[in-house]
Design an enzyme around this catalytic site. Sequence first.
Site, mmCIF file in Angstrom:
data_model
loop_
_atom_site.group_PDB
_atom_site.id
_atom_site.type_symbol
_atom_site.label_atom_id
_atom_site.label_comp_id
_atom_site.label_asym_id
_atom_site.label_seq_id
_atom_site.Cartn_x
_atom_site.Cartn_y
_atom_site.Cartn_z
ATOM 1 N N CYS A 1 3.745 -4.267 6.681
ATOM 2 C CA CYS A 1 3.321 -4.079 5.295
ATOM 3 C C CYS A 1 4.498 -3.673 4.407
ATOM 4 C CB CYS A 1 2.238 -3.005 5.214
ATOM 5 S SG CYS A 1 0.623 -3.565 5.793
ATOM 6 N N HIS B 1 0.849 -1.197 0.000
ATOM 7 C CA HIS B 1 0.000 0.000 0.000
ATOM 8 C C HIS B 1 0.881 1.242 0.000
ATOM 9 C CE1 HIS B 1 0.446 1.311 4.267
ATOM 10 N NE2 HIS B 1 0.561 0.018 4.525
#
Length: 235
Positions: A205, A190
């Site tokens: 992440c 992301h």
Amino acid sequence: MGNIRDVRVRRGAVLSVAGLVAAPALVLGTGTAAQAASCTASTGPYQKQVEKWLGRTADGRQSAADCTAIRSFQAGKGITPAAGYAGPVTWRTMKTITAQKAAGKTPNAAKKCPTNKGRIACVDLTRQLSWIQDGSRLKFGPVPVRTGRNGDETRTGSKKIYWRNIDHWSTLYDVSMPYAQFFDGGQAFHSVTKSMYNNPGSAGCVNMRPSDAKSYWNLLKNGDDVYVYGRKPGT
């Protein structure tokens, strides 16, 4: 008497502070002084290496000009604290950038990311790089990424994208995760607005620059393979 004592205390405090930042105090009130005041006079353990990487005289001794150059690099890469100290985080970042540049357009030269799965997103934790390939053909990248910090490492191995949300909001961390593509539990590609070199890293992440995350969104889909390997420096 109370007033006299207060004056003495205040004067003592001023002298103590002046003793710590004597050199910058000489040019107090200027932009240069403000910058100098936030710089460290200490010679870091990687002083000589950092000086050489920056193209400065590599004498291994901190100077005001060295500190300004190091601090500028740190501020530009999101390294905190940006105080001009040639410490392990700064030197590690420089080595990572060198490795990223060396990858060029052949990031999978060592064949560590599978070439027999068709479209696949590769994540090299060691070089903090990611790219998309189709077989052995490079389709996008490589691009710098920001992966999990120590204790929250991005998990290695073969994965698949299983859920995508272009405008995801994390209820766990109360933050926006645009172009989120989840491939392992709560770990996803992301975009973020931070520098890819901002320490200590993500909560697991694979953070990307907005334009890169958007390209990944357009190139990948549910069911596509992801392969994560290596080890992030400092973890």
